[in-house]
Design a protein around this motif. Sequence first.
Motif, mmCIF file in Angstrom:
data_model
loop_
_atom_site.group_PDB
_atom_site.id
_atom_site.type_symbol
_atom_site.label_atom_id
_atom_site.label_comp_id
_atom_site.label_asym_id
_atom_site.label_seq_id
_atom_site.Cartn_x
_atom_site.Cartn_y
_atom_site.Cartn_z
ATOM 1 N N LEU A 98 0.829 -1.205 0.000
ATOM 2 C CA LEU A 98 0.000 0.000 0.000
ATOM 3 C C LEU A 98 0.865 1.258 0.000
ATOM 4 O O LEU A 98 1.661 1.461 0.917
ATOM 5 C CB LEU A 98 -0.908 0.001 1.236
ATOM 6 N N TRP A 121 -2.291 4.087 6.346
ATOM 7 C CA TRP A 121 -2.868 2.762 6.095
ATOM 8 C C TRP A 121 -3.041 1.917 7.355
ATOM 9 O O TRP A 121 -3.529 0.777 7.269
ATOM 10 C CB TRP A 121 -1.972 1.990 5.121
ATOM 11 N N ALA A 128 -4.745 -1.638 6.891
ATOM 12 C CA ALA A 128 -3.816 -2.779 6.863
ATOM 13 C C ALA A 128 -4.192 -3.793 7.945
ATOM 14 O O ALA A 128 -4.176 -5.009 7.701
ATOM 15 C CB ALA A 128 -2.383 -2.301 7.062
ATOM 16 N N ARG A 176 -5.189 -7.673 7.230
ATOM 17 C CA ARG A 176 -4.482 -8.799 7.874
ATOM 18 C C ARG A 176 -5.468 -9.709 8.584
ATOM 19 O O ARG A 176 -5.349 -10.936 8.555
ATOM 20 C CB ARG A 176 -3.419 -8.269 8.832
ATOM 21 N N VAL A 202 0.327 -7.736 4.249
ATOM 22 C CA VAL A 202 0.271 -6.318 3.898
ATOM 23 C C VAL A 202 1.571 -5.599 4.234
ATOM 24 O O VAL A 202 2.102 -5.754 5.337
ATOM 25 C CB VAL A 202 -0.884 -5.610 4.645
ATOM 26 N N THR A 237 3.394 -1.637 4.036
ATOM 27 C CA THR A 237 3.077 -0.213 3.854
ATOM 28 C C THR A 237 4.367 0.609 3.862
ATOM 29 O O THR A 237 4.686 1.285 4.843
ATOM 30 C CB THR A 237 2.156 0.284 4.981
#
Lengths: 293, 293, 293
Positions: B56, B67, B71, B75, B81, B83
């Motif tokens: 992201l 995020w 995120a 998850r 994920v 970031t």
Amino acid sequence: MSQFESWSYGYPPVTNYYVPAQPLSYSNPWGNVPYYPGYSAQDGHHRATQPLTFVLIHGSWGDASYWDQVAADLRKEGHTVYTPEYAGHGADTNKNVTHADITRSVVNYIVSRNLKNMILVGHSFGGSVIQKAAEQIPDRIKRLVFMNAYVLNDGESIADEVPPAAAQAFSQLRAASKDDTIMLPYPLFRETFVNLADATLASQLYNKVKPEPAKPFYEKLDLKKFYTLPTPRSYLYLTTDGVLPQGEGFGWHPHMSDRLGVFRLIKTPGDHFSTVKTEPARIAEKLYEAARD
Amino acid sequence: MSQFESWSYGYPPVTNYYVPAQPLSYSNPWGNVPYYPGYSAQDGHHRATQPLTFVLIHGSWGDASYWDQVAADLRKEGHTVYTPEYAGHGADTNKNVTHADITRSVVNYIVSRNLKNMILVGHSFGGSVIQKAAEQIPDRIKRLVFMNAYVLNDGESIADEVPPAAAQAFSQLRAASKDDTIMLPYPLFRETFVNLADATLASQLYNKVKPEPAKPFYEKLDLKKFYTLPTPRSYLYLTTDGVLPQGEGFGWHPHMSDRLGVFRLIKTPGDHFSTVKTEPARIAEKLYEAARD
Amino acid sequence: MSQFESWSYGYPPVTNYYVPAQPLSYSNPWGNVPYYPGYSAQDGHHRATQPLTFVLIHGSWGDASYWDQVAADLRKEGHTVYTPEYAGHGADTNKNVTHADITRSVVNYIVSRNLKNMILVGHSFGGSVIQKAAEQIPDRIKRLVFMNAYVLNDGESIADEVPPAAAQAFSQLRAASKDDTIMLPYPLFRETFVNLADATLASQLYNKVKPEPAKPFYEKLDLKKFYTLPTPRSYLYLTTDGVLPQGEGFGWHPHMSDRLGVFRLIKTPGDHFSTVKTEPARIAEKLYEAARD
């Protein structure tokens, strides 16, 4: 874009913007959840309501009763609400009025009650009324809220913002009237003003419609001062409104809303005349989201 | 339409499209309800989740914490994920960076972790970052997802896509800075970045905003290779975003999304900076709908 | 606006509009809540349903089964529903058909059953079919409902309304066929026709897609009579449809809907091919809102 679509309108020059009351800080990180008390992660709604004073200005073919249910829901939330009726509408049977007469009604209503720090809301034609009222009593207004409302360019009339075929229809209806008014034909009202209503509600609402004074539709308005005002402004867009085409150079949003420069956008489903009757609590909530600090 | 609005971009020539994994059949009619097991007729949502790897990429005036809540929800659904924070942002206090430096940060982050088969998501300015990153590491990307993100034409800069008045405002803010940055004035942030937030959340989010390096806004990007990539792409449009005008030649969707050629459109209500904080589960769900096979 | 975007089309001259069955009255004010019996202030939905006769016309790459779930839900609500399949589609394996053949199928279906006072609904390509059918059997039609459907200008073909790159793609696919048909490539179908579906549903729906007769896409239609018809009309817009670009001179709404002149607008989230399968009850409800008096 028109000369009015500017991010600087409505605020002081961009080099000296004000800052929030609390001193800015770049060093106070916030955690994940909940990152501040009193905030609902469920729906993004406020928990604590900030009490506000609303003055709600109805549109054409309407009167103060347009706001009855929405005003009741705003009051339930602790707000103070006024719904003035203006010249040529509701109780006033004299249809020979100008746009200036209408604005004067609203300004006098506000000044006579010494209303201050108001949220001045305009619906439909009422948008052009709050534009002019804001020029006359800017210091009394905390924020302007346009709800599927006209935001006219300087020098424009309402008639300039309706599609050619509609303008022609209005001219014919005006010519057919005995008192320089325009009466909405039922099919036009049912299909474009109350498209989300059932037939029973559509008829009930139509039965309240009175012929609209025509003159104010055709008056070109001087709005030079409006476009110098720093008053914060919001646009509440009910997304299923069929009164104006929804694109290609016409319509409430983004065509007219963009003229506000920096404005707060709020959207919710709804049509022009019936959603305030069928879902007043939701409309009241969105008006608050448009109005709060 | 621009030369980039093509239904053939992003896929092999139309005469030899691939077919689904399972052999096509024109002879297997399916019944009424339920027409396949495991499908919810209630809401059209997936029952079984396909685990994906998301990377992201945040936007301007933001950092990786943008995020955090989204995120966490991704998850929870079983996804992996990442970031990354890029040059000139978050922990990096050096504001003297170029668009290429920013892209390099993201590409290095991905390559150093040997991430593959990723869903690469860009928000706002991050859209231009994933466009450039996709040119450098196309084989690592399963799909690009643009979330209210810039999709620049070849040769364009971010500044080319903001309205003239906004571009002028940014130039003034840049000139007023000591380190070639642009700091968002609070009213502009409050009304257009977090229009759906209440004042408390608006201030909390603004207190995290740091001056944005200006140079990358004005760099014209060579995106010729991007427009030859067959990478599948989606556009997630949060419909109440007030950062860019929503029509008349500007805006996220359809103005920039259409440049993606064949793309998957997902829409949900939301603004630019606050809905990821107030309704992260819904945004995570929509990102998944944009990302799944 | 095109010459067809007129508020007067579809109704008699504005000087002699009909009025509602019940005599108009300007003197029967209604109270606050509830302002009429049987109305739900919760959601604006009808309580009492008006039984209607629906004839649902599917689009390209589809057949009568497109409507299976929606028709079942409409019948549950007490409506009578017909879903004719037309020439070159479904059971008919002969792909060598013209637009006139398709319209004839629909008209014959209606006349042979002596259907009257119908709500004639067209989806996608079906919009052009109900435009032509309305010219032939106007007296049998109570209202036309276009659901993400083509509303062609007089003299236009379907191909005239798709973006240049898409038109080019269709031409290549047509040239690649052995029987003058156009088969949808899976990626195009998955990303733009069923963007809201999961991969399983997308494949199941694609497995039912058959090559579409190409000729009717390229035939210019004479629609002069359509644009003189007073038949009431509605446009139901599923807002997440990715088949056509959503702005800048293309698309279902407002680009094509505005050609209907005075029409009733209804909106709801949905894509082109999968929402009728995943949320048929909601689509049935919105079709009723588009169809009722």
